[in-house]
Design a protein around this motif. Structure first.
Motif, PDB file in Angstrom:
ATOM      1  N   LYS A   1       0.827  -1.217   0.000  1.00 34.29           N
ATOM      2  CA  LYS A   1       0.000   0.000   0.000  1.00 34.29           C
ATOM      3  C   LYS A   1       0.854   1.257   0.000  1.00 34.29           C
ATOM      4  N   ALA A   2       1.964   1.230   0.734  1.00 30.30           N
ATOM      5  CA  ALA A   2       2.848   2.395   0.771  1.00 30.30           C
ATOM      6  C   ALA A   2       3.434   2.671  -0.612  1.00 30.30           C
ATOM      7  N   ARG A   3       3.866   1.601  -1.294  1.00 31.97           N
ATOM      8  CA  ARG A   3       4.413   1.789  -2.630  1.00 31.97           C
ATOM      9  C   ARG A   3       3.320   2.186  -3.620  1.00 31.97           C
ATOM     10  N   LEU A   4       2.118   1.665  -3.425  1.00 32.32           N
ATOM     11  CA  LEU A   4       0.985   2.017  -4.290  1.00 32.32           C
ATOM     12  C   LEU A   4       0.711   3.521  -4.225  1.00 32.32           C
ATOM     13  N   ALA A   5       0.754   4.074  -3.004  1.00 29.25           N
ATOM     14  CA  ALA A   5       0.520   5.511  -2.840  1.00 29.25           C
ATOM     15  C   ALA A   5       1.568   6.314  -3.605  1.00 29.25           C
ATOM     16  N   GLU A   6       2.827   5.858  -3.578  1.00 36.96           N
ATOM     17  CA  GLU A   6       3.896   6.537  -4.317  1.00 36.96           C
ATOM     18  C   GLU A   6       3.636   6.471  -5.820  1.00 36.96           C
ATOM     19  N   PHE A   7       3.234   5.306  -6.297  1.00 45.90           N
ATOM     20  CA  PHE A   7       2.999   5.130  -7.723  1.00 45.90           C
ATOM     21  C   PHE A   7       1.821   5.969  -8.206  1.00 45.90           C
ATOM     22  N   LYS A   8       0.757   5.985  -7.436  1.00 49.62           N
ATOM     23  CA  LYS A   8      -0.412   6.773  -7.829  1.00 49.62           C
ATOM     24  C   LYS A   8      -0.082   8.261  -7.839  1.00 49.62           C
ATOM     25  N   ALA A   9       0.694   8.700  -6.844  1.00 52.99           N
ATOM     26  CA  ALA A   9       1.086  10.105  -6.776  1.00 52.99           C
ATOM     27  C   ALA A   9       1.929  10.502  -7.987  1.00 52.99           C
ATOM     28  N   ALA A  10       2.666   9.512  -8.532  1.00 54.55           N
ATOM     29  CA  ALA A  10       3.498   9.778  -9.709  1.00 54.55           C
ATOM     30  C   ALA A  10       2.732   9.597 -11.021  1.00 54.55           C
ATOM     31  N   GLY A  11       1.436   9.267 -10.910  1.00 53.77           N
ATOM     32  CA  GLY A  11       0.596   9.175 -12.089  1.00 53.77           C
ATOM     33  C   GLY A  11       0.536   7.808 -12.756  1.00 53.77           C
ATOM     34  N   PHE A  12       1.050   6.779 -12.097  1.00 51.90           N
ATOM     35  CA  PHE A  12       1.018   5.440 -12.685  1.00 51.90           C
ATOM     36  C   PHE A  12      -0.357   4.798 -12.512  1.00 51.90           C
ATOM     37  N   ASP A  13      -0.664   3.880 -13.405  1.00 57.09           N
ATOM     38  CA  ASP A  13      -1.952   3.178 -13.402  1.00 57.09           C
ATOM     39  C   ASP A  13      -1.782   1.807 -12.752  1.00 57.09           C
ATOM     40  N   VAL A  14      -2.138   1.685 -11.491  1.00 53.23           N
ATOM     41  CA  VAL A  14      -1.995   0.424 -10.770  1.00 53.23           C
ATOM     42  C   VAL A  14      -2.957   0.397  -9.588  1.00 53.23           C
ATOM     43  N   ASP A  15      -3.478  -0.791  -9.260  1.00 46.75           N
ATOM     44  CA  ASP A  15      -4.381  -0.955  -8.118  1.00 46.75           C
ATOM     45  C   ASP A  15      -4.191  -2.316  -7.480  1.00 46.75           C
ATOM     46  N   LEU A  16      -4.493  -2.381  -6.184  1.00 49.43           N
ATOM     47  CA  LEU A  16      -4.426  -3.634  -5.419  1.00 49.43           C
ATOM     48  C   LEU A  16      -5.829  -4.149  -5.149  1.00 49.43           C
ATOM     49  N   GLU A  17      -5.971  -5.473  -5.172  1.00 46.40           N
ATOM     50  CA  GLU A  17      -7.213  -6.115  -4.763  1.00 46.40           C
ATOM     51  C   GLU A  17      -6.864  -7.302  -3.872  1.00 46.40           C
ATOM     52  N   TYR A  18      -7.324  -7.266  -2.622  1.00 43.34           N
ATOM     53  CA  TYR A  18      -7.078  -8.378  -1.707  1.00 43.34           C
ATOM     54  C   TYR A  18      -8.225  -9.371  -1.824  1.00 43.34           C
ATOM     55  N   LEU A  19      -7.885 -10.631  -2.077  1.00 44.43           N
ATOM     56  CA  LEU A  19      -8.897 -11.649  -2.337  1.00 44.43           C
ATOM     57  C   LEU A  19      -9.403 -12.282  -1.051  1.00 44.43           C
ATOM     58  N   ASP A  20     -10.684 -12.593  -1.046  1.00 46.24           N
ATOM     59  CA  ASP A  20     -11.305 -13.267   0.084  1.00 46.24           C
ATOM     60  C   ASP A  20     -11.648 -14.700  -0.325  1.00 46.24           C
ATOM     61  N   GLU A  21     -10.722 -15.349  -1.010  1.00 52.59           N
ATOM     62  CA  GLU A  21     -10.929 -16.701  -1.510  1.00 52.59           C
ATOM     63  C   GLU A  21     -10.285 -17.716  -0.560  1.00 52.59           C
ATOM     64  N   ALA A  22     -10.771 -18.953  -0.618  1.00 55.86           N
ATOM     65  CA  ALA A  22     -10.107 -20.047   0.080  1.00 55.86           C
ATOM     66  C   ALA A  22      -8.949 -20.538  -0.791  1.00 55.86           C
ATOM     67  N   LEU A  23      -8.003 -21.237  -0.166  1.00 64.27           N
ATOM     68  CA  LEU A  23      -6.853 -21.770  -0.899  1.00 64.27           C
ATOM     69  C   LEU A  23      -6.490 -23.128  -0.307  1.00 64.27           C
ATOM     70  N   ILE A  24      -6.505 -24.161  -1.151  1.00 66.59           N
ATOM     71  CA  ILE A  24      -6.102 -25.486  -0.699  1.00 66.59           C
ATOM     72  C   ILE A  24      -4.965 -25.984  -1.575  1.00 66.59           C
ATOM     73  N   ALA A  25      -4.110 -26.814  -0.996  1.00 63.33           N
ATOM     74  CA  ALA A  25      -2.989 -27.395  -1.735  1.00 63.33           C
ATOM     75  C   ALA A  25      -3.168 -28.905  -1.784  1.00 63.33           C
ATOM     76  N   LEU A  26      -3.110 -29.469  -2.972  1.00 58.47           N
ATOM     77  CA  LEU A  26      -3.144 -30.919  -3.164  1.00 58.47           C
ATOM     78  C   LEU A  26      -1.738 -31.339  -3.557  1.00 58.47           C
ATOM     79  N   GLN A  27      -1.081 -32.123  -2.703  1.00 54.67           N
ATOM     80  CA  GLN A  27       0.340 -32.396  -2.861  1.00 54.67           C
ATOM     81  C   GLN A  27       0.631 -33.892  -2.778  1.00 54.67           C
ATOM     82  N   GLY A  28       1.464 -34.382  -3.689  1.00 53.06           N
ATOM     83  CA  GLY A  28       1.878 -35.768  -3.646  1.00 53.06           C
ATOM     84  C   GLY A  28       2.008 -36.364  -5.028  1.00 53.06           C
ATOM     85  N   PRO A  29       2.692 -37.497  -5.148  1.00 51.17           N
ATOM     86  CA  PRO A  29       2.977 -38.079  -6.466  1.00 51.17           C
ATOM     87  C   PRO A  29       1.753 -38.532  -7.250  1.00 51.17           C
TER      88      PRO A  29
END
Length: 402
Positions: free
Chosen positions: A176-204
């Motif tokens: 967020k701190a870097r985002l504020a710097e980028f926006k102040a400099a006129g760059f086009d960028v935004d953050l979106e924090y996801l509210d998704e679940a995440l599972i890992a399936l691991q093994g041979p």
């Protein structure tokens, strides 16, 4: 690798105090006092548990015998009805589901999203192909590692980021701190924090299990590539071929309302079992993978941590990432210490155990350690003095004898 280890002896936990007669006695409570103390402890534990964050699979874990513990402010399963060792071996021989919904998932949008991300990490994001990802590092101006993360350049017009739960607040504030710097400099960028679940399936056997629920050919989803697809009838799942166990695996980002359904469909295959934090830790240590806060932190540089491979070639040449003026010279010159893997005999070694040279000199410190269920030996990671003679001695004596 050999390691001589000094192990401190812990106290008994019994309090001593002087009686009026001048003699010493063990301090303890009477029966009534003990009951009151136990009730207070249960109340405190209940309050502490209520304050913990819960993943969408929390109730599912408890229904399936999950033993819940605090981890990075979350209530997470450390193991299930099977022992930690059984879960570990099952993952190595078959496949397991790990709930990793506590991790921070972020999307970076905007025309300048690559430039923004490259201002924070050491990877060459621009060279990634669509739907290709890479392990990278947030670094500070002193060359220290703020966190490790996976960055995927999707074909949907955004970067998909997964970073550690224990660093979620810090990472979010950093971006967020870097985002504020980028926006102040006129760059086009935004953050979106996801509210998704995440599972890992691991093994041979992961590929055989997952392929049954996919229309696409999973063999075309190679290591560190990602796709947005339907899995066992659950739409809009982001499937990324990666993991934290040393085995073939995927991480699946899925809407919270469908994660139980997806998990149940995966568990319908006899190859699949649930696994918890204990197995995840021993699996990653066997694979030589770092745990943030133990093996890497803000006092550790990528060179010391033997993670130079995460730094893109173009980024090294341009020296345009945070801490480059500290990190780049270290690549050519030696550092004072280096991360190594160790095998030891005797009791398992734990974090902060000193590592000694043959003549008894302290030359380093263990950062992670546990018994290896597969090797049947004690394994560890440590930082040791980066002296040629010391590292040569470690390489020449791989037996683990003290």
């Amino acid at each position: 690798m050999w390691a001589r280890l000094l192990v401190g002896v812990g106290g008994s936990g019994l309090g001593l105090r002087a009686s009026r007669g001048g003699s010493l006695r063990v301090a303890g409570a009477g029966c009534a006092g003990k009951r009151q103390q136990q009730q207070q402890q249960r109340g405190q534990a209940s309050s502490a548990e209520a304050a913990l964050k819960k993943t969408p699979l929390f109730d599912f874990h408890k229904e399936h015998g999950g033993k819940m513990v605090e981890f990075a402010g979350w209530s997470m399963p450390v193991q299930y009805k099977d022992s930690h060792i059984a879960s570990h071996i099952h993952t190595r021989e078959h496949c397991s589901i790990f709930d990793v919904s506590h991790m921070l998932q972020t999307k970076i949008h905007g025309r300048d999203r690559v430039k923004f991300m490259e201002s924070l990490v050491v990877a060459d994001i621009s060279e990634l192909k669509d739907n290709q990802g890479t392990l990278s590092l947030f670094t500070n101006e002193k060359g220290g590692i703020i966190d490790d993360l996976i960055v995927t350049k999707t074909d949907q017009g955004y970067l998909y980021i997964v970073s550690n739960a224990g660093c979620a607040d810090k990472d979010s504030a950093h971006m967020k701190a870097r985002l504020a710097e980028f926006k102040a400099a006129g760059f086009d960028v935004d953050l979106e924090y996801l509210d998704e679940a995440l599972i890992a399936l691991q093994g041979p056997t992961m590929a055989r299990v997952l392929q049954e629920g996919l229309k696409e050919d999973l063999s075309k989803l190679t290591f560190m590539t990602s796709t947005l697809t339907t899995v066992f009838g659950v739409p809009d799942c982001r499937v990324t071929r990666c993991g934290y166990t040393g085995e073939d695996g995927v991480e699946i980002s899925v809407t919270q309302s469908r994660v139980v359904e997806l998990t149940e469909k995966l568990l319908a295959n006899s190859e699949v079992k649930l696994a918890g934090l204990a197995a995840r830790d021993s699996l990653r240590l066997e694979a030589g993978l770092c745990l943030y806060g133990n093996d890497i932190d803000e006092s550790t540089t990528p060179v010391e941590a033997t993670l130079v491979w995460t730094i893109g070639k173009r980024r090294r040449q341009n020296r345009d990432f945070p801490g480059a003026d500290i990190i780049i010279p270290q690549i050519k010159a030696k550092t004072d210490r280096k991360r190594v893997g160790l095998v030891s005999t005797g009791p398992p070694v734990r974090q902060h155990t000193p590592v000694l040279s043959p003549d008894g000199k302290v030359i380093g410190e263990v950062t992670s350690g546990c018994p290896s269920p597969c090797l049947k030996k004690n394994i560890a990671m440590a930082y040791v003095d980066d002296e040629p003679l010391i590292l040569s001695a470690i390489k020449q004596n791989p037996t683990g004898n003290n």
